[in-house]
Design an enzyme around this catalytic site. Structure first.
Site, PDB file in Angstrom:
ATOM      1  N   ARG A  45       1.756  -2.544   3.807  1.00  0.00           N
ATOM      2  CA  ARG A  45       2.901  -1.623   3.886  1.00  0.00           C
ATOM      3  C   ARG A  45       2.421  -0.212   3.561  1.00  0.00           C
ATOM      4  NH1 ARG A  45       8.842  -0.702   1.113  1.00  0.00           N
ATOM      5  NH2 ARG A  45       9.845  -1.200   3.066  1.00  0.00           N
TER       6      ARG A  45
ATOM      7  N   GLY B  38       0.824  -1.215   0.000  1.00  0.00           N
ATOM      8  CA  GLY B  38       0.000   0.000   0.000  1.00  0.00           C
ATOM      9  C   GLY B  38       0.851   1.255   0.000  1.00  0.00           C
ATOM     10  N   ALA B  39       2.144   1.110  -0.310  1.00  0.00           N
ATOM     11  CA  ALA B  39       3.097   2.217  -0.104  1.00  0.00           C
ATOM     12  C   ALA B  39       3.745   2.666  -1.408  1.00  0.00           C
ATOM     13  CB  ALA B  39       4.183   1.742   0.871  1.00  0.00           C
TER      14      ALA B  39
ATOM     15  N   GLY C 220      16.758  -3.163   4.268  1.00  0.00           N
ATOM     16  CA  GLY C 220      16.837  -3.271   2.803  1.00  0.00           C
ATOM     17  C   GLY C 220      18.271  -3.354   2.320  1.00  0.00           C
TER      18      GLY C 220
ATOM     19  N   GLY D 232      16.609   2.829   6.909  1.00  0.00           N
ATOM     20  CA  GLY D 232      17.876   3.225   7.524  1.00  0.00           C
ATOM     21  C   GLY D 232      18.091   2.642   8.904  1.00  0.00           C
TER      22      GLY D 232
ATOM     23  N   TYR E 216       2.557   3.187  -5.524  1.00  0.00           N
ATOM     24  CA  TYR E 216       1.902   2.228  -6.418  1.00  0.00           C
ATOM     25  C   TYR E 216       0.373   2.310  -6.276  1.00  0.00           C
ATOM     26  CZ  TYR E 216       6.664   0.855  -7.226  1.00  0.00           C
ATOM     27  OH  TYR E 216       7.988   0.897  -7.576  1.00  0.00           O
TER      28      TYR E 216
HETATM   29  C1  LIG Z   1      16.672  -2.304  -5.197  1.00  0.00           C
HETATM   30  C2  LIG Z   1      15.479  -1.968  -4.332  1.00  0.00           C
HETATM   31  C3  LIG Z   1      14.251  -2.468  -4.666  1.00  0.00           C
HETATM   32  C4  LIG Z   1      13.128  -2.185  -3.881  1.00  0.00           C
HETATM   33  N1  LIG Z   1      11.920  -2.774  -4.189  1.00  0.00           N
HETATM   34  C5  LIG Z   1      10.872  -2.634  -3.358  1.00  0.00           C
HETATM   35  C6  LIG Z   1       9.682  -3.395  -3.545  1.00  0.00           C
HETATM   36  O1  LIG Z   1       9.555  -4.224  -4.455  1.00  0.00           O
HETATM   37  N2  LIG Z   1       8.663  -3.190  -2.680  1.00  0.00           N
HETATM   38  C7  LIG Z   1       8.766  -2.302  -1.644  1.00  0.00           C
HETATM   39  O2  LIG Z   1       7.802  -2.148  -0.882  1.00  0.00           O
HETATM   40  N3  LIG Z   1       9.899  -1.601  -1.415  1.00  0.00           N
HETATM   41  C8  LIG Z   1      10.951  -1.762  -2.231  1.00  0.00           C
HETATM   42  N4  LIG Z   1      12.137  -1.123  -1.952  1.00  0.00           N
HETATM   43  C9  LIG Z   1      12.265  -0.283  -0.753  1.00  0.00           C
HETATM   44  C10 LIG Z   1      12.888  -1.078   0.399  1.00  0.00           C
HETATM   45  O3  LIG Z   1      11.983  -2.073   0.854  1.00  0.00           O
HETATM   46  C11 LIG Z   1      13.212  -0.162   1.592  1.00  0.00           C
HETATM   47  O4  LIG Z   1      12.048   0.526   1.956  1.00  0.00           O
HETATM   48  C12 LIG Z   1      14.305   0.855   1.291  1.00  0.00           C
HETATM   49  O5  LIG Z   1      15.437   0.241   0.702  1.00  0.00           O
HETATM   50  C13 LIG Z   1      14.730   1.584   2.582  1.00  0.00           C
HETATM   51  O6  LIG Z   1      15.210   0.677   3.553  1.00  0.00           O
HETATM   52  P1  LIG Z   1      16.797   0.568   3.861  1.00  0.00           P
HETATM   53  O7  LIG Z   1      17.224   1.935   4.328  1.00  0.00           O
HETATM   54  O8  LIG Z   1      16.942  -0.472   4.912  1.00  0.00           O
HETATM   55  O9  LIG Z   1      17.457   0.199   2.549  1.00  0.00           O
HETATM   56  C14 LIG Z   1      13.255  -1.355  -2.742  1.00  0.00           C
HETATM   57  C15 LIG Z   1      14.524  -0.838  -2.423  1.00  0.00           C
HETATM   58  C16 LIG Z   1      15.631  -1.143  -3.177  1.00  0.00           C
HETATM   59  C17 LIG Z   1      16.981  -0.602  -2.775  1.00  0.00           C
END
Ligand SMILES: Cc1cc2nc3c(=O)[nH]c(=O)nc-3n(C[C@H](O)[C@H](O)[C@H](O)COP(=O)(O)O)c2cc1C
Length: 368
Positions: A234, A183-184, A327, A306, A187
């Site tokens: 989400r 939901g985030a 992530g 983060g 999209y």
């Molecule tokens: C390569 C990549 C692909 C991502 N694809 C998605 C996804 O398919 N669905 C989603 O909800 N968030 C997606 N995200 C967001 C991550 O889930 C996350 O919110 C974001 O990386 C921040 O978290 P972090 O600081 O731990 O990296 C993606 C992030 C990255 C880096």
């Protein structure tokens, strides 16, 4: 600090009967590495397996498209729209289960942000408005987004049915342990929620509570499809095409959004912000984590953004998060939970692994 954090984060946790060995989850990350026809591959199974082997209690998959109409967002994105696609996911879920990990499927409809759909050249969204920003190059996109068609009632019914059927396949054929509804991040469901992308004046548009209707209908349909399997949503303010977006209604929006999800009896809420420990609004003190805890007090809470730094993870745990989703730092450290347990240093994330295309690189699969 690290020891205080470890004592909570490495304890087990139960979401609606799904037992997690610790509070560390892999955040959903799209890697455009499925076959052209949307089937998960052996390579994907190996990629996901490393996280469970490295100690993560929960893996949330990349966004999986849900129907053969408008949901697909990217070329080589995996789907879960038929038996063949569902069966292919068994390689992934089996590999994760072999290491005592749990795995939730993230179900995603791209809506206006679709930049590659093998079923149609047209995108569909709440209103016929060109999305802000540019298509993502690392998912094979280029230039502005297309202007979507405004969804009819029938399109909306189809989209809801797509989520429900995908959830049924995920739970009954593919071996998933739970469902995360996306939901985030801009999209489809977030397009309905957001004032400037939803100009409808039927039951799917209008005030904020009405703009939540589609998400709540999807929750209801998915719940019916999967019975007691954990179901969550989400939620974010920022979007992939509008990074710094803030809800126009401020903290009141949090009350409506988290309150209505709680009323809908979701099993978990997954909040994501660029820096999840920071205040959610310029003029406020509360993070999205603490607002979710306040307005959905009984619902399991996953926090992301983060949070690989111990002090930030500690801060959101104190504010009521139950699980921390990681992530990019998980890409750099598929064994992050083990490193945490052994107070080992983390590798820095190297963004070059996501370029020029964000697909899985074989070099990632070599274990150290
Ligand atoms: C390569 C990549 C692909 C991502 N694809 C998605 C996804 O398919 N669905 C989603 O909800 N968030 C997606 N995200 C967001 C991550 O889930 C996350 O919110 C974001 O990386 C921040 O978290 P972090 O600081 O731990 O990296 C993606 C992030 C990255 C880096």
């Amino acid at each position: 600090m690290l020891l205080v954090l470890n004592s909570t984060i490495l304890t087990d946790y139960d979401i609606a009967g799904c037992s997690l060995r610790n509070r560390l989850a892999v955040a959903p990350m799209t890697r455009v590495s499925a076959t052209e026809t949307g089937q998960a591959t052996q390579q994907m199974a190996r990629y996901y397996e490393r996280f469970a082997h490295g100690g993560f209690g929960l893996v949330i998959t990349e966004g999986i498209y849900t129907d053969q109409k408008y949901s697909q967002g990217y070329p080589y994105q995996p789907g879960i729209t038929d038996d063949e696609q569902a069966q292919a996911w068994r390689m992934v879920t089996g590999a994760i289960h072999a290491h005592q990990g749990m795995v939730f499927a993230q179900l995603m409809h791209a809506g206006a942000l679709s930049q590659g759909n093998r079923f149609t050249d047209v995108s569909a969204a709440p209103s016929a408005l060109r999305p802000k920003g540019e298509q993502m190059k690392f998912y094979y996109g280029a230039g502005s987004y297309a202007v979507p068609r405004a969804m009819t009632d029938e399109d909306i019914v189809d989209a809801i049915a797509g989520f429900a059927q995908a959830a049924a396949l995920a739970s009954q054929c593919a071996g998933f342990d739970g469902i995360e509804i996306h939901g985030a991040n801009g999209y489809l469901l977030d397009q309905f929620l957001t004032d400037y992308t939803n100009h409808r004046n039927d039951r799917w548009g209008g005030g904020l509570r009405d703009r939540m209707n589609l998400t709540l209908e999807v929750v209801r349909a998915v719940r019916l499809a999967v019975g007691t399997l954990p179901v969550g949503v989400r939620i974010s303010q920022g979007k992939v095409n509008d990074f710094d977006h803030k809800w126009a209604e401020g903290e009141q929006a949090a009350e409506v959004i988290f309150g209505s999800l709680s009323d809908a009896a979701v099993d978990f809420i997954h909040v994501t912000e660029h820096q999840a420990w920071k205040p959610a609004f310029i003029n406020g003190h509360s993070s999205l984590v603490s607002l979710s805890r306040r307005y959905a007090p009984e619902v399991a809470l996953i926090a992301n953004g983060g949070l690989h730094r111990a002090e930030h993870a500690s801060s959101v745990l104190e504010e009521g998060a139950d699980i921390i989703a990681i992530g990019k730092a998980a890409l750099a450290n598929p064994d992050l939970p083990r490193r945490l347990a052994n107070t080992q240093r983390l590798n820095e994330f190297d963004a070059s692994i996501l370029g020029p295309i964000a697909n899985i690189k074989n070099g990632e699969l070599v274990s150290d």
